[in-house]
Design a protein around this motif. Sequence first.
Motif, PDB file in Angstrom:
ATOM      1  N   PRO A 252      14.309   2.012   0.591  1.00  0.00           N
ATOM      2  CA  PRO A 252      13.366   2.159  -0.523  1.00  0.00           C
ATOM      3  C   PRO A 252      12.235   1.134  -0.428  1.00  0.00           C
ATOM      4  O   PRO A 252      12.437   0.006   0.014  1.00  0.00           O
TER       5      PRO A 252
ATOM      6  N   THR B 205       5.414  -0.001 -10.652  1.00  0.00           N
ATOM      7  CA  THR B 205       5.328   1.231  -9.883  1.00  0.00           C
ATOM      8  C   THR B 205       6.100   1.063  -8.580  1.00  0.00           C
ATOM      9  O   THR B 205       6.467  -0.049  -8.189  1.00  0.00           O
ATOM     10  N   ARG B 206       6.320   2.182  -7.904  1.00  0.00           N
ATOM     11  CA  ARG B 206       6.915   2.142  -6.565  1.00  0.00           C
ATOM     12  C   ARG B 206       6.198   3.163  -5.701  1.00  0.00           C
ATOM     13  O   ARG B 206       5.950   4.304  -6.133  1.00  0.00           O
ATOM     14  N   LEU B 207       5.849   2.771  -4.481  1.00  0.00           N
ATOM     15  CA  LEU B 207       5.243   3.700  -3.544  1.00  0.00           C
ATOM     16  C   LEU B 207       6.194   4.864  -3.279  1.00  0.00           C
ATOM     17  O   LEU B 207       7.384   4.659  -3.034  1.00  0.00           O
ATOM     18  N   ALA B 208       5.668   6.079  -3.329  1.00  0.00           N
ATOM     19  CA  ALA B 208       6.478   7.257  -3.061  1.00  0.00           C
ATOM     20  C   ALA B 208       6.348   7.634  -1.596  1.00  0.00           C
ATOM     21  O   ALA B 208       5.247   7.872  -1.102  1.00  0.00           O
ATOM     22  N   LEU B 209       7.472   7.654  -0.893  1.00  0.00           N
ATOM     23  CA  LEU B 209       7.480   8.056   0.513  1.00  0.00           C
ATOM     24  C   LEU B 209       7.987   9.489   0.572  1.00  0.00           C
ATOM     25  O   LEU B 209       9.193   9.749   0.627  1.00  0.00           O
ATOM     26  N   THR B 210       7.054  10.439   0.516  1.00  0.00           N
ATOM     27  CA  THR B 210       7.423  11.854   0.452  1.00  0.00           C
ATOM     28  C   THR B 210       6.867  12.593   1.650  1.00  0.00           C
ATOM     29  O   THR B 210       5.925  12.152   2.313  1.00  0.00           O
ATOM     30  N   ARG B 211       7.445  13.760   1.909  1.00  0.00           N
ATOM     31  CA  ARG B 211       6.991  14.613   3.005  1.00  0.00           C
ATOM     32  C   ARG B 211       6.370  15.869   2.404  1.00  0.00           C
ATOM     33  O   ARG B 211       6.996  16.589   1.630  1.00  0.00           O
ATOM     34  N   ASN B 212       5.099  16.131   2.744  1.00  0.00           N
ATOM     35  CA  ASN B 212       4.403  17.300   2.234  1.00  0.00           C
ATOM     36  C   ASN B 212       4.220  18.327   3.337  1.00  0.00           C
ATOM     37  O   ASN B 212       3.995  17.968   4.505  1.00  0.00           O
TER      38      ASN B 212
END
Length: 416
Positions: free
Chosen positions: A385, A401-408
């Motif tokens: 995380p 806040t927290r950086l979102a590590l997402t796959r698009n």
Amino acid sequence: MPDLAALFSAADPPPTPAYVYDLDELDRSHAALRAALPAGGELFYSLKANPHPAVVGALVGAGCRAEVCSPGELRAALEAGADPAGMLYTGPGKRDVDVAEAIEAGVGFFSVDSPYGLDQLDRIARRYATPVRALVRVNDDSPAPGQGLTMTGVASQFGADVRWVRKEPELFAARAYVRPVGFHLYMGSNIAAEDALYAQFAQSVATAVELAGATGVEPEVLDLGGGFGVPFARAGGRPDLTGLADRLTALLTDAFPGWPDRGPAVAFESGRYLVGTCGTLVTRVLDVKRSQDATVVILESGINHLGGMSGLRRLPPIVPDLVAVDGATGEPVPATMVTGPLCTPLDTWARAATLPPPRPGQLVAVPNVGAYGLYASLVAFLGHPAPVEVTIAGGRVTGMTRLALTRNVVTGTNRG
């Protein structure tokens, strides 16, 4: 540092790891740098140091203009309230799609590093029937002494060699939709000594005057860059630059009689000086063990949260200071190896540090990481995380806040 013990012992403390950004310290840094610059000078904030929206918003609100070098930084600056007409878009290589996005957003001021860069900007500005201004970035003949990271006087992706501009000035002349209005000289970064800073600015001013004579173009804008240094991941405060403003004012009025009422608008840039001392990384000790006669301290943060480029040996390795948040003391433990939790031996902050006695569960802090901390790290590596980012003012939490590590999913054939 802020009172971290109180912050993390509250009834509902932030989770760890956490980057804590003290906005009061940010205000103090801005005031100190403004006082070190000539009264007639402009100040750009370089978002590469830290694009957190609260940080950018505070500096824009204090009067800084935004210097951006990517579509992500452009969007961050716009979302923080920066005026696109006052932005400077830099970078040694720009994709057509990114230049187009900037012009569509209202950016009309670009730093370019080559004749091709001027041609590219002209071609895209023509498409939108929108004239833009440009600074020609110059790679001076020799570096100035005292730099932490040399960016001129060597073969470089940054800028056109001064001898090239001098020899073929017509290549850097105006295009139909691009008007070069001056020069951009950035000698180096992380310079802490006032004398070294003054020396690089003096050299840049001399080069700009010489190029103006050689090309016949009197600059309307002169960007002298920055390089103002502060400690990174080590204890200490901002260097004292109280004598710099008077020296720079004398330099500029000598080079451009009547300045600032006559002559070019002069700009400076800063990232690390403005935000470096406002940031602290708070992380937890996960394990302590003995190995080959050394004490090994394993933290929940490693090169994925701090010093990623150093961890990959692309820069000299960092050896951060670790401060016990709870104020615990004791006989220092020598030959301490400090690592993160990643499944690679490269995840090492120090191999022979001397620390107070560590224990599992203990909170420790790394000071002065508001610049090039989280945003210069390997947050996607191995899928741990991202740290939370906590902003505080007046000792109270103002945001988290927290950086979102997402796959698009990307569709279509043109993914540029």
